[in-house]
Design an enzyme around this catalytic site. Structure first.
Site, PDB file in Angstrom:
ATOM      1  N   GLU A 145       0.890  -1.165   0.000  1.00  0.00           N
ATOM      2  CA  GLU A 145       0.000   0.000   0.000  1.00  0.00           C
ATOM      3  C   GLU A 145       0.925   1.210   0.000  1.00  0.00           C
ATOM      4  O   GLU A 145       1.530   1.542   1.009  1.00  0.00           O
ATOM      5  CB  GLU A 145      -0.897  -0.066   1.231  1.00  0.00           C
ATOM      6  CG  GLU A 145      -2.174   0.699   1.036  1.00  0.00           C
ATOM      7  CD  GLU A 145      -2.036   2.111   1.551  1.00  0.00           C
ATOM      8  OE1 GLU A 145      -1.688   2.989   0.718  1.00  0.00           O
ATOM      9  OE2 GLU A 145      -2.252   2.341   2.741  1.00  0.00           O
ATOM     10  N   CYS A 182      -2.153   8.719   2.752  1.00  0.00           N
ATOM     11  CA  CYS A 182      -1.987   8.410   1.316  1.00  0.00           C
ATOM     12  C   CYS A 182      -3.288   8.588   0.548  1.00  0.00           C
ATOM     13  O   CYS A 182      -3.290   8.639  -0.673  1.00  0.00           O
ATOM     14  CB  CYS A 182      -1.421   7.012   1.138  1.00  0.00           C
ATOM     15  SG  CYS A 182      -2.194   5.841   2.230  1.00  0.00           S
TER      16      CYS A 182
END
Ligand code: ADP
Length: 479
Positions: free
Chosen positions: A253, A287
């Site tokens: 990720e 993010c």
């Protein structure tokens, strides 16, 4: 600070059933005050190898555990985490610098993964194929992948661990966790609660120390069958390159560069809400944070005025002060990087409407900032901003908005603010991102298969998908 006296504030690593010290240590700083809050061991690599050996023994036993047992551990772990919510939230704020309100939110968010995976642990995904001419019985099983490792970041120091460890436990896998050197204490507190919840010996271990060296040991180990990583695209690519020898499964990720497209018919109050939540959550250090706000030219002036009006009063300061909406950035390097990005954008033609400055003498605070006239050629639009800086773009039609939004190497989250159902669906279908949210920015919870495409990585955490990252398919047929 009272929390430092708590049983949950642990300045050790956990290897082979023991809380251990190291000959050397790593100092951990409170980013709001720049004071050292404690030390964790900087382990030598023989300790990491010892952890892998202990995990091998643990794995042999854990693979035999029942679904019910694993579900019970996760449920208990969840209960303990919720019970100690305030203490854990304080540890998060102390080492990470986020506002205490958000730290409490992170504990709920993190605990949600344990609860989710306690339910997932009970599901049996095995199935039987009809017999054929060759075989009388044909079964497909999902078996634990084996020993796993997690390398985790500092931005959500608790939740980025439970979403990995919860899945590993549910699947029957052991895990060695290497938390970020900036935020090890949340992880160690979490492990303590896991042990109290009945985690069998060495099913979870935590190693602290030099990232590159620990990474090398984990990468080169054949016993470790999977690494789950959350962090920068640079390190994600490094892990891909260096896991080939041991043919390890990865889930990554990585970074994001989320657009928020605001169409001509958008409800402006919703747009403001999406901007505030989507950009400033975790001080922009997420993010999935809105990185680029794309506004239709016909509403741009009006919306920009509203944005400025709403962002000017946002207060940043010590996360322990409940009045502060935003906390500190993680460290001095992050602050310098952010200030440089803003300066370069202004030099390249962006217009500074609000903020654009460091705050206070102590701590790594940056003022909530709005930049107008930004375009995709500027560095600030190509990188993850990772701070409280909002960039405004302009578009004339949907095709142009979609093109600007997709013009990035990343593909994690994207947002749309639009009232017309057909338009929003059209945009959502054409956005090249793993997760698209319409008229909402809060989306990340345990039921969601969280993850991205392109340079944002691969694999999913949470959702029905999450557990499969820790399972292998095994086919057995009998004549
Ligand atoms: P950030 O720049 O946001 O700190 P990183 O990708 O550098 O993101 O860090 C995420 C995690 O990866 C942290 O736990 C960090 O210690 C770890 N890490 C950094 N470099 C390496 C490396 N070479 N090998 C393995 N892990 C690493």
């Amino acid at each position: 600070m009272v929390i430092k006296k708590s049983d949950l504030f642990i300045q050790k690593s956990y290897v082979a059933s023991s809380w251990i010290d190291g000959e050397q240590t790593i100092a951990v700083e409170n980013p709001s005050t720049e004071e050292i809050i404690g030390y964790v061991p900087s382990l030598s690599m023989d300790k990491v190898i010892e952890a892998i050996a202990a995990a091998e023994v643990a794995q042999r036993h854990f693979v035999q555990s029942t679904r019910k047992k694993r579900a019970e551990i996760l449920q208990k772990w969840y209960d303990l985490l919720i019970k100690r919510k305030e203490d854990i939230a304080q540890i998060i704020t102390l080492e990470q610098g986020k506002a205490i309100r958000e730290a409490r939110g992170e504990v709920d968010y993190a605990a949600g993964y344990l609860l989710w995976y306690s339910k997932q642990a009970m599901l049996n995904h095995d199935y039987t194929l009809p017999a054929n001419d060759l075989f009388s019985a044909r079964n497909v099983y999902y078996v634990p992948i084996g020993i796993t490792a997690a390398i985790t970041p500092w931005n959500f120091p608790l939740a980025m661990i439970t979403r990995k460890a919860g899945a590993a436990i549910a699947a029957g896998c052991t895990m060695i966790i290497k938390p970020s050197e900036y935020t090890p204490f949340s992880c160690l507190a979490l492990l303590k609660l896991g042990i109290d919840a009945g985690l069998p010996q060495d099913v979870i271990q935590v190693v602290t120390g030099p990232a590159k060296e620990i990474g090398e040991v984990l990468l080169s180990s054949y016993q470790i069958r999977k690494i789950s990583f959350t962090g920068s695209t640079k390190i994600g690519k490094y892990l891909i390159s260096n896991s080939s020898d041991s043919v390890k499964k990865l889930s990554l990720e990585l970074g994001g560069n989320a657009p928020l497209i605001i169409t001509e018919d958008a409800d402006l109050d919703t747009a403001i809400k999406m901007i505030i939540n989507g950009k400033f959550r975790n001080n922009g250090q997420s993010c999935t944070a809105v990185n680029r706000v794309l506004v239709h030219k016909n509403i741009k002036r009006k919306l920009t005025e509203k944005i400025v009006e709403n962002i000017k009063p946002i207060k940043a300061g010590d996360g322990f002060n409940e009045d502060n909406y935003l906390g500190s950035l993680i460290n001095s390097a992050a602050l310098t990087r952010l200030a440089n990005l803003v300066d370069k954008a202004v030099k390249a033609g962006a217009k500074l409407l609000v903020g654009g400055e460091k705050l206070y003498d102590k701590g790594y605070f940056y003022a909530p900032t709005v930049l107008d006239n930004v375009n995709n050629q500027m560095e600030i639009a190509r990188q993850e901003i990772f701070g409280p800086v909002l960039t405004l773009f302009e578009f004339s039609n949907l095709e142009e908005a979609i093109a600007i939004a997709n013009d990035t190497e990343y593909g994690l989250a994207a947002y749309i603010c639009c009232q017309n159902a057909r338009d929003s669906r059209y945009i959502a279908e054409h956005l090249q991102f793993g997760m698209v949210m319409i008229n909402e920015t809060r989306f990340s919870e345990a039921q969601v298969p969280f993850g991205g495409i392109k340079n944002s990585g691969f694999g999913r955490e949470g959702g029905k998908e999450g557990i499969f990252e820790y399972l292998e398919t095994k086919y057995i047929a009998k004549m």
